[in-house]
Design a protein around this motif. Structure first.
Motif, mmCIF file in Angstrom:
data_model
loop_
_atom_site.group_PDB
_atom_site.id
_atom_site.type_symbol
_atom_site.label_atom_id
_atom_site.label_comp_id
_atom_site.label_asym_id
_atom_site.label_seq_id
_atom_site.Cartn_x
_atom_site.Cartn_y
_atom_site.Cartn_z
ATOM 1 N N UNK A 9 -32.820 7.730 5.746
ATOM 2 C CA UNK A 9 -33.078 7.069 6.909
ATOM 3 C C UNK A 9 -31.799 7.172 7.739
ATOM 4 N N UNK A 10 -31.863 7.862 8.900
ATOM 5 C CA UNK A 10 -30.764 7.910 10.040
ATOM 6 C C UNK A 10 -31.232 6.878 10.798
ATOM 7 N N UNK A 11 -30.999 7.017 12.315
ATOM 8 C CA UNK A 11 -31.359 6.320 13.346
ATOM 9 C C UNK A 11 -32.802 6.934 13.874
ATOM 10 N N UNK A 12 -33.712 6.741 13.170
ATOM 11 C CA UNK A 12 -35.033 7.433 13.362
ATOM 12 C C UNK A 12 -36.087 6.413 13.242
ATOM 13 N N UNK A 13 -36.637 6.106 14.401
ATOM 14 C CA UNK A 13 -37.820 4.992 14.216
ATOM 15 C C UNK A 13 -38.992 5.515 13.690
ATOM 16 N N UNK A 14 -39.300 6.838 13.614
ATOM 17 C CA UNK A 14 -40.870 7.506 12.925
ATOM 18 C C UNK A 14 -40.639 7.334 11.780
ATOM 19 N N UNK A 15 -39.560 7.668 11.081
ATOM 20 C CA UNK A 15 -39.566 7.314 9.492
ATOM 21 C C UNK A 15 -39.177 5.762 9.192
ATOM 22 N N UNK A 16 -38.415 4.984 9.846
ATOM 23 C CA UNK A 16 -38.273 3.675 9.739
ATOM 24 C C UNK A 16 -39.497 2.911 9.749
ATOM 25 N N UNK A 17 -40.549 3.384 10.513
ATOM 26 C CA UNK A 17 -41.588 2.796 10.570
ATOM 27 C C UNK A 17 -42.563 3.060 9.436
ATOM 28 N N UNK A 18 -42.307 4.021 8.577
ATOM 29 C CA UNK A 18 -43.254 4.343 7.429
ATOM 30 C C UNK A 18 -42.450 3.545 6.357
ATOM 31 N N UNK A 19 -41.175 3.463 6.346
ATOM 32 C CA UNK A 19 -40.483 2.428 5.214
ATOM 33 C C UNK A 19 -40.929 0.902 5.511
ATOM 34 N N UNK A 20 -41.048 0.544 6.797
ATOM 35 C CA UNK A 20 -41.336 -0.925 7.395
ATOM 36 C C UNK A 20 -42.833 -1.199 6.732
ATOM 37 N N UNK A 21 -43.603 -0.276 6.968
ATOM 38 C CA UNK A 21 -44.968 -0.370 6.759
ATOM 39 C C UNK A 21 -45.198 -0.994 5.382
#
Length: 322
Positions: free
Chosen positions: A285-297
């Protein structure tokens, strides 16, 4: 024996994340106009929220068809660009998957200027005078929650909270200042810099001369998890603060997140209170909200997770990111 116990704990949390990834998830206080904005995401709406002491806030709302009256409510805090519409787009597939009602407040630059108005919570005005707590940016979420529950006829009594980048800054300070009375769990993903839980460092890099903060036993009891991308390591990122107080926390976001979590563990130990915060490293994960959202979910909708210990590495989602 200690090494074996730590290894067992790590395996347990990895198993929990794997289960979350593989098992399908289960299925306004004052009337204001609702505007359909299908160009953002089919079914997305927004309304102007005014029922609080602060400025007007546009609230983006998305409720999947499968989200019943008992659906969870997730607040998503946008980043520096105040692009709530993009954050709604990137989170809507997560809301679809989990049957969650998505709430994305838009703290405009016009009404909440600069970092002082948004991610620093509007706790001081332009003259440096303290703002009444009811008018803090952080204080808007609780009445917005009431408005959404009433508007959508939901039974939720708590909400989940996520923020990325400047939104992650908003989230960790929201938690530290005790703003989320009904917050069930929070994720701060890839903040650019932090307010340390230290009374020896001046606000906004610490709590000295800052707004009133709860006692350590209350502050550290709030369930919050950092999600730190191990590729968010660009020291020259265009939106990364290079102020001395931020640079003292590390050269890039990944280092600063680990610095903050270490400081929190030390502060909780010194206060002799439990730390109900956790640190999770998101591979690739870099500075990427879309991928961060999937981790955070996986964190927000998962079961119990270890807190207070070392940072744990999550199973990678990069292989199927696109």
């Amino acid at each position: 024996m200690l090494r074996y116990a730590m290894r067992a704990a790590t395996m347990a949390v990895l198993a929990l994340f794997a289960a979350c990834a593989s098992v399908p998830p289960p299925a306004a206080a004052r009337e204001t106009p609702v505007i359909r904005v299908d160009s953002v995401y089919p079914g997305a709406r927004r309304f102007a929220f005014r029922d609080w002491p602060g400025p007007e806030i546009d609230v983006w709302l998305y409720r999947p068809a499968r989200a019943g009256a008992d659906a969870p409510v997730v607040f998503v805090m946008h980043g520096l660009q105040r692009d709530a519409d993009r954050y709604l787009q990137e989170w809507a597939p997560v809301a679809d998957a989990y049957g969650a009602v998505l709430v994305v407040p838009e703290f405009s630059n016009a009404n909440f200027p600069g970092s002082a108005g948004y991610n620093l919570g509007r706790v001081f005005d332009r003259d440096g005078e303290a703002t009444p707590r009811a008018g803090w940016s952080y204080s808007a979420l609780e009445p917005i929650f009431d408005a959404v529950v009433q508007r959508e006829q939901l039974s939720a009594t708590t909400y989940l909270l996520y923020g990325h980048s400047a939104g992650g800054q908003f989230v960790h300070r929201f938690v530290m200042l005790g703003a989320g009375v009904r917050m069930a769990r929070a994720v701060a993903a890839n903040p650019g810099w932090y307010t340390l839980p230290a009374t020896t460092t001046d606000w906004p890099y610490g709590l000295r001369e800052g707004p009133p903060a709860p006692a350590p036993e209350q502050m550290f009891a709030a369930p919050m998890f950092l999600v730190l991308g191990d590729r968010d390591i660009d020291p020259n990122h265009r939106s990364l603060s290079r102020e001395p107080g931020a640079m003292a926390q590390g050269a890039h976001r990944f280092a600063r997140g680990q610095y903050f979590y270490s400081a929190a563990r030390t502060a909780a130990t010194e206060a002799n209170v439990p730390l109900n915060w956790g640190c999770l490293v998101a591979p690739g994960l870099a500075h990427d909200n879309a991928l961060a959202a999937r981790y955070a979910a996986q964190v927000l909708f998962g079961g119990a997770l270890p807190t207070g210990g070392d940072c744990l590495t999550m199973p990678s989602l990069v292989h199927d990111a696109h």
